[in-house]
Design an enzyme around this catalytic site. Structure first.
Site, PDB file in Angstrom:
ATOM      1  N   VAL A   1       0.827  -1.199   0.000  1.00 27.11           N
ATOM      2  CA  VAL A   1       0.000   0.000   0.000  1.00 27.11           C
ATOM      3  C   VAL A   1       0.865   1.254   0.000  1.00 27.11           C
ATOM      4  O   VAL A   1       0.574   2.232  -0.702  1.00 27.11           O
ATOM      5  CB  VAL A   1      -0.936  -0.034   1.228  1.00 27.11           C
ATOM      6  N   ASP A   2       1.936   1.254   0.778  1.00 28.33           N
ATOM      7  CA  ASP A   2       2.787   2.430   0.924  1.00 28.33           C
ATOM      8  C   ASP A   2       3.398   2.829  -0.417  1.00 28.33           C
ATOM      9  O   ASP A   2       3.331   3.985  -0.845  1.00 28.33           O
ATOM     10  CB  ASP A   2       3.888   2.124   1.946  1.00 28.33           C
ATOM     11  N   ASP A   3       4.020   1.861  -1.098  1.00 25.62           N
ATOM     12  CA  ASP A   3       4.590   2.150  -2.411  1.00 25.62           C
ATOM     13  C   ASP A   3       3.521   2.643  -3.366  1.00 25.62           C
ATOM     14  O   ASP A   3       3.750   3.585  -4.138  1.00 25.62           O
ATOM     15  CB  ASP A   3       5.249   0.888  -2.984  1.00 25.62           C
TER      16      ASP A   3
ATOM     17  N   ARG B   1       0.054   8.050   4.663  1.00 26.21           N
ATOM     18  CA  ARG B   1       0.391   8.130   3.248  1.00 26.21           C
ATOM     19  C   ARG B   1      -0.860   7.928   2.384  1.00 26.21           C
ATOM     20  O   ARG B   1      -1.041   8.583   1.355  1.00 26.21           O
ATOM     21  CB  ARG B   1       1.435   7.082   2.895  1.00 26.21           C
TER      22      ARG B   1
END
Length: 646
Positions: A382-384, A456
């Site tokens: 999810v972060d990327d 994020r």
């Protein structure tokens, strides 16, 4: 530095030099890849893997790894988990074992210091579970010193209290091949016959199961310890046919997740366990699956003229997306062209077909994320994905990323957990009781929602135009507000630590219109950042801040990346025209090297709190540039408002 430093030649020169450094590091196809360094554990395990398999050692490579291991040995005699950290027993045992395997004499000064330090800390018997498994494979410890993990757990139904879907992706890919190894209990070949008897206070044969780890609840741990005793006592009753079916299921799982030359889970421990599993099953080195799994490991090696080490994984998507943001902030035509080339490299890496393990909980959600590595289709994160989507959105008008952004946003929204936040790889991975099993002494068996990843995602949603009235935005905003610490900071799971989490949260809350000038909550966070600013103007924090008895910020020397996070967080909160911000900018300018980036030996990222830390070599390239360029841009424009999610 005076508050009008934004117009100074020093600031502009620093931005130009850092921009050029980042441009020079871009690969011909448009992406960036920097080294990703962990502690002594991974390079030591690499050496021991070669000898476990009885491969012909690369003498020159081993000599370079030995140089690296000797260099990072701590002043205390052992090996730490992060730069200048305290001795860690498991890392020290593995590093000592590897050096002895390479050929270092045990009476050499560095080996003697290491041995004395390890014994002073209770000896190798204090090693964690994964180190104990390695020692059991080598015959140093008895298997009774390792918690039982019967292979039949791969057959358990999903409703059962323990199920592979209830643990994190990294735990799943590491454990499944280990289950086969624990069943077959192969003996490492160890052609040199190296042992470790001198690292035990009492004979190794007497070592039993370890006590519960500090994070574990005593009552739960006792329950699982009793379960362990029962499993050992009844192990012989397990039907052979059931055991064989479980073994086949385990092998089928890892084979279906092999991931080519990027490796199982694209992380080192899983890759190494897989190769040892194939070896235990009798697959010869030339067997296609074993051969490709072995090649994946060698792709992680960093080999220099004088030393070498093995990385835990590769970070091209993360590096490329963050470098693109920094260059977009820099804003020169060359920087924007390079960011566009990075986005074009990222575009085809979006995972649009494979429904990874996450789909077990979200079967109706379409794939649409990006992985951290070159390829890891079963485990996008999810972060990327959020960072890539925001970079592509900033390039709108230069290229059409509408479809990529839409699918990425759709997937991220589908991964939101019920409490409002996001985990890194899977939703609802929150079965906390599982961290109390004896096997989970690292305390990192799960992938629950975290502030930094959730922030994020909120930043992405608001940058794409979502308002605070949007249900997903409202839920994650509430999640962030309720997870603020009393002192005003936020915990950072994937970066060290409260500086990282606070930066992420301030960026996200800026997106929903909350800033320091209108919110006491944000003002408290800003005040906290200024309170922990170092005398040199920078900010720093190390792995000690993850201690369980946290009572406030653990002071550490300033680093460029953490200073950048603090500055980016402050600017997102609307704090620009402040002498203390200018001092942080001055610190970055003063510490920039002649090559245009920053020397940063300290670890500023986190694999698993209290267990595994990381040094992203790219962090000292793109984050300081990002902060300096943003400061310049805001001062030039005469505004306090940051328009982007990050």
């Amino acid at each position: 530095m005076a508050p009008d430093a934004a117009s100074s030649a020093g600031l502009e020169n620093a931005v130009e030099a850092a921009t050029q450094s980042l441009l020079d590091a871009q690969r011909p196809d448009g992406h960036w890849l920097y080294e990703l360094e962990a502690d002594a554990t991974i390079p030591a395990e690499y050496v021991l893997l070669v000898h476990h398999l009885a491969e012909k050692p690369d003498v020159a490579l081993e000599a370079k790894i030995a140089v690296y291991l000797r260099r990072i040995q701590g002043a205390h005699g052992g090996w730490p988990l992060f730069h200048d950290g305290p001795l860690d027993i498991s890392a020290s045992v593995k590093a000592y074992f590897a050096l002895k395997m390479i050929g270092d004499a045990i009476d050499a000064p560095h080996m003697r210091r290491a041995r004395e330090a390890i014994l002073a800390h209770g000896g190798a018997a204090g090693s964690n579970v994964f180190t104990r498994i390695l020692l059991a494979l080598y015959g140093v410890l008895s298997w009774r010193a390792v918690p039982m993990m019967p292979i039949e757990i791969v057959l358990l139904p999903r409703w059962f209290p323990f199920h592979l879907s209830k643990i994190s992706y990294w735990a799943r890919t590491v454990i499944v091949p280990l289950l086969v190894l624990q069943l077959d209990r192969p003996r490492a070949r160890n052609p040199r016959g190296v042992r470790l008897d001198e690292l035990f206070v009492e004979p190794a044969v007497n070592v039993g199961l370890a006590k519960h780890a500090p994070h574990q609840n005593r009552h739960w741990f006792r329950f699982f310890r009793v379960t362990d005793v029962l499993l050992r006592a009844t192990d012989w009753l397990m039907p052979a046919s059931l055991r064989e079916r479980a073994k086949r299921t385990a092998v089928e799982f890892v084979s279906s997740h092999l991931n080519g030359e990027d490796g199982l889970g694209a992380i080192y421990p899983a890759m190494a366990n897989l190769v040892m599993m194939f070896d235990a099953l009798g697959y010869p080195p030339e067997h296609p699956q074993r051969a490709i799994a072995r090649r994946a490991i060698d792709r992680l090696l960093v080999i220099r003229d004088d030393e070498a080490y093995c990385q835990p994984c590769l970070s091209p998507v993360w590096d490329t997306a963050l470098a693109a943001h920094a260059l977009l902030e820099s804003g020169t035509p060359a920087a924007r062209r390079a960011a566009l080339a990075g986005a074009e490299w990222l575009r085809p890496l979006q995972i649009l077909e494979t429904a990874g393990d996450w789909s077990a909980r979200r079967p109706d959600v379409r794939p649409g994320g990006w992985a951290f590595q070159y390829a890891n289709d079963h485990y996008p994160d999810v972060d990327d994905t959020a960072v890539v989507v925001m970079a592509m959105d900033r390039l709108a008008g230069t290229a059409d990323y509408t479809r990529s952004i839409s699918r990425g946003r759709e997937w991220v929204l589908g991964m939101q957990s019920s409490e409002g936040g996001w985990g890194a790889f899977e939703p609802e991975n929150t079965h906390e009781y599982l961290n109390n099993i004896p096997f989970a002494d690292h305390g990192a068996l799960l992938d629950p929602p975290t502030v930094d990843v959730s922030a994020r995602c909120l930043s992405m949603l608001t940058q794409l135009g979502a308002s605070r009235d949007d249900p997903a935005v409202a839920r994650v905003t509430d999640y962030l507000l309720t997870h603020q610490e009393a002192n005003g900071s936020w915990h950072g799971r994937w970066g060290m630590n409260y500086i990282y989490g606070t930066w992420a949260a301030l960026c996200a809350l800026n997106g929903v219109g909350i800033d320091a000038h209108g919110s006491p909550l944000i003002r408290r966070s800003v005040d906290w950042l200024f309170q922990i600013q170092n005398a040199d103007g920078g900010w720093g924090e190390d792995g000690d801040s993850y201690r369980l008895d946290y009572r406030g910020h653990a002071s550490a020397p300033s680093t460029a990346s953490q200073t950048a996070w603090a500055l980016l967080g402050l600017m997102s909160a609307g704090v620009v025209d402040d002498a203390r911000v200018a001092r942080g900018v001055a610190y970055l300018i003063a510490t920039q090297n002649r090559a245009g980036f920053w020397d940063e030996p300290r670890f500023t990222a986190t694999g698993f709190p209290r267990v595994f830390y990381l040094r992203y070599h790219g962090y000292a390239h793109y984050f300081p540039l990002w902060a300096l360029a943003r400061y310049r841009n805001l001062r030039r424009a005469g505004t306090r408002h940051v328009a982007y999610g990050l």
